[in-house]
Scaffold this active site. Structure first.
Site, PDB file in Angstrom:
ATOM      1  N   HIS A 112       0.836  -1.212   0.000  1.00  0.00           N
ATOM      2  CA  HIS A 112       0.000   0.000   0.000  1.00  0.00           C
ATOM      3  C   HIS A 112       0.874   1.268   0.000  1.00  0.00           C
ATOM      4  CE1 HIS A 112      -4.353  -0.404   0.140  1.00  0.00           C
ATOM      5  NE2 HIS A 112      -4.433   0.823   0.613  1.00  0.00           N
ATOM      6  N   GLY A 137      -5.606   0.765  -5.040  1.00  0.00           N
ATOM      7  CA  GLY A 137      -6.389  -0.265  -5.726  1.00  0.00           C
ATOM      8  C   GLY A 137      -6.306  -0.092  -7.232  1.00  0.00           C
TER       9      GLY A 137
HETATM   10  N1  ATP Z   1      -8.906  -6.126   3.612  1.00  0.00           N
HETATM   11  C1  ATP Z   1      -9.087  -5.283   2.578  1.00  0.00           C
HETATM   12  N2  ATP Z   1     -10.282  -4.732   2.378  1.00  0.00           N
HETATM   13  C2  ATP Z   1     -10.446  -3.891   1.356  1.00  0.00           C
HETATM   14  N3  ATP Z   1      -9.508  -3.538   0.470  1.00  0.00           N
HETATM   15  C3  ATP Z   1      -8.308  -4.044   0.597  1.00  0.00           C
HETATM   16  C4  ATP Z   1      -8.028  -4.921   1.661  1.00  0.00           C
HETATM   17  N4  ATP Z   1      -6.749  -5.219   1.572  1.00  0.00           N
HETATM   18  C5  ATP Z   1      -6.262  -4.551   0.514  1.00  0.00           C
HETATM   19  N5  ATP Z   1      -7.185  -3.848  -0.127  1.00  0.00           N
HETATM   20  C6  ATP Z   1      -6.897  -3.068  -1.346  1.00  0.00           C
HETATM   21  O1  ATP Z   1      -6.944  -1.692  -1.095  1.00  0.00           O
HETATM   22  C7  ATP Z   1      -7.569  -1.040  -2.200  1.00  0.00           C
HETATM   23  C8  ATP Z   1      -8.120   0.285  -1.725  1.00  0.00           C
HETATM   24  O2  ATP Z   1      -7.009   1.151  -1.514  1.00  0.00           O
HETATM   25  P1  ATP Z   1      -7.041   2.682  -1.989  1.00  0.00           P
HETATM   26  O3  ATP Z   1      -8.252   3.326  -1.422  1.00  0.00           O
HETATM   27  O4  ATP Z   1      -5.710   3.307  -1.751  1.00  0.00           O
HETATM   28  O5  ATP Z   1      -7.222   2.484  -3.556  1.00  0.00           O
HETATM   29  P2  ATP Z   1      -8.129   3.323  -4.557  1.00  0.00           P
HETATM   30  O6  ATP Z   1      -7.706   2.993  -5.936  1.00  0.00           O
HETATM   31  O7  ATP Z   1      -8.115   4.769  -4.159  1.00  0.00           O
HETATM   32  O8  ATP Z   1      -9.558   2.788  -4.230  1.00  0.00           O
HETATM   33  P3  ATP Z   1     -10.409   1.604  -4.845  1.00  0.00           P
HETATM   34  O9  ATP Z   1      -9.550   0.404  -4.944  1.00  0.00           O
HETATM   35  O10 ATP Z   1     -11.514   1.468  -3.833  1.00  0.00           O
HETATM   36  O11 ATP Z   1     -10.859   2.088  -6.181  1.00  0.00           O
HETATM   37  C9  ATP Z   1      -8.583  -2.053  -2.693  1.00  0.00           C
HETATM   38  O12 ATP Z   1      -8.929  -1.882  -4.040  1.00  0.00           O
HETATM   39  C10 ATP Z   1      -7.828  -3.348  -2.531  1.00  0.00           C
HETATM   40  O13 ATP Z   1      -6.993  -3.565  -3.651  1.00  0.00           O
END
Ligand code: ATP
Length: 403
Positions: free
Chosen positions: A220, A227
């Site tokens: 992350h 994501g």
């Molecule tokens: N336990 C978990 N529950 C939910 N998401 C998780 C988990 N572990 C890892 N993730 C990851 O984290 C991502 C979300 O992180 P972040 O919000 O930084 O990404 P984003 O691109 O802004 O949002 P999204 O993926 O919701 O479009 C999820 O898409 C998934 O890949």
């Protein structure tokens, strides 16, 4: 004996919130939290269950066939698939917008903050992912992240985080989170390790991409956009390994089908079980080929009916406009004239004839700005988004991790 995959452990770290808090909230703040300690994977041997390997094999064959069919197709399907894929990948963040609104945002080059504009940015990111010829690595990851967020969150775009991020639990601290990402001091080593993994040649492409994605989500590395960037990374890797050379695989659709299974697979990965995420990505790839094939068939049908509707002579500009509309179902006169390298007057006349033929519709999109759209292609894109969309309501909303 199966060799276990390196699993995540934890380290206790002092907690000090950087957020402005009320006196009451500050008094409730913990003094310590458990942060993930993520192992390197650069040289780890991925041992998979035979059923998982069979699913990878099936998906690899289907993807190779799909990619070859795209190369042979006379219709430019890739731009539409790309649009569909970036809209689907953005859906997990709950960014939904109609195809028409997304294309209008693109045409008007809006400031990058509305949902449609964010999906436009996701398309730019995905496009970079599927066209890059550079070896996959940190530079590519940072570049894709910059493309995604430079319009909406320029302060964090293309930069690794320097703060704690976590998923689930309280917004104020990570103590009750479902997952707390590793401390940012580990990021340089972890990202360099991930780069080494991504360049390995001794792991099947889909396995390599699935594990790279899961390790990326575990690290992350960004405050937001992990994501979407992690899903774009899968495309970069499949292209680099020669699985998707000619087109786009609408993979996110399959991933999004069951967000809970996706999150569970990421959780299992952290515990050292790689089978669920590899299986999920393999199944998503297989479904992507079905969805992509369906889209191709529908496009061919629409193009066939247009051929019957056009009344202009065979050498008229109108026919060339049709080819553009398949790639770009919303156009304006100056952009289309430049693309076709014909005068704006001729372009305007062609569009008017196509409107009379019932192929395009025009509408004002801004002051002194008219756009022509191909409603059938836009409807198809919305139908694609719906087919691709989630079937199940996730247990935990995937909010951007709290800070
Ligand atoms: N336990 C978990 N529950 C939910 N998401 C998780 C988990 N572990 C890892 N993730 C990851 O984290 C991502 C979300 O992180 P972040 O919000 O930084 O990404 P984003 O691109 O802004 O949002 P999204 O993926 O919701 O479009 C999820 O898409 C998934 O890949």
């Amino acid at each position: 004996m199966m060799i276990a995959w390196p699993h995540v452990s934890h380290e206790s770290l002092p907690w000090a919130s950087s957020a402005p808090l009320s006196v009451r909230a500050r008094a409730k703040q913990p003094t310590e939290y458990e942060s993930s300690l993520v192992p390197g994977i650069a040289e780890a041997p991925p041992t998979l269950h035979p059923d998982t390997l069979a699913a990878v094999d099936r998906a690899t064959i289907a993807v190779t066939r799909f990619d070859a069919a795209q190369a042979a197709s006379t219709l430019p399907l890739t731009p539409l698939l790309l649009r569909g894929e970036s809209a689907a990948s953005s859906r997990i963040e709950q960014l939904t917008s109609s195809a028409r609104r997304i294309l209008e945002a693109e045409l008007l080059d809006t400031d990058g903050t509305g949902n449609a504009a964010l999906i436009v940015a996701a398309t730019a990111q995905m496009s970079a992912a599927i066209t890059s010829n550079d070896p996959p690595g940190e530079a590519a990851v940072l570049h894709m992240h910059r493309l995604l967020l430079q319009g909406s969150q320029p302060e964090i775009a293309g930069r690794y985080r320097e703060e704690a991020v976590w998923i689930g639990g309280s917004d104020a601290h990570p103590v009750d989170s479902l997952f707390t990402a590793p401390h940012h001091r580990h990021l340089p080593v972890l990202m360099a390790d991930l780069q080494s993994w991504m360049r390995r040649r001794d792991v099947p492409a889909l396995v390599l991409a699935a594990i790279a994605h899961a390790q990326f989500e575990t690290i992350h590395p960004f405050v937001d956009g992990n994501g979407r960037t992690g899903r774009a990374l899968i495309h970069t890797l499949l292209r680099h390994r020669g699985l998707t050379v000619n087109g786009t695989l609408p993979l996110s659709a399959g991933i999004l089908r069951s967000p809970d299974s996706y999150f569970d697979a990421l959780t299992s990965y952290r515990a050292g079980n790689i089978d669920p995420i590899v299986r999920l990505i393999a199944d998503a790839a297989l479904r992507a080929t079905e969805l992509g094939t369906w889209l191709g068939r529908e496009i061919a049908e629409i193009r066939g009916s247009w051929n019957e509707q056009v009344t202009a002579r065979r050498d008229a500009t109108d026919w060339r406009v049709l080819d553009v509309l398949i790639r770009q179902p919303l156009v304006d006169v100056p952009g289309l004239a430049a693309e076709l390298n014909v005068s704006t007057a001729n372009t305007g006349k062609a569009l008017e004839r196509l409107e009379a033929n019932g192929i395009v519709l025009s509408a004002q999109v801004a002051r002194n700005r008219r756009a022509w759209r191909a409603p059938e292609i836009l409807e198809l894109l919305d139908e694609f988004a719906e087919k691709a969309g989630r079937r199940e309501v996730p247990r935990v909303e995937a909010e951007p991790p709290s800070r």
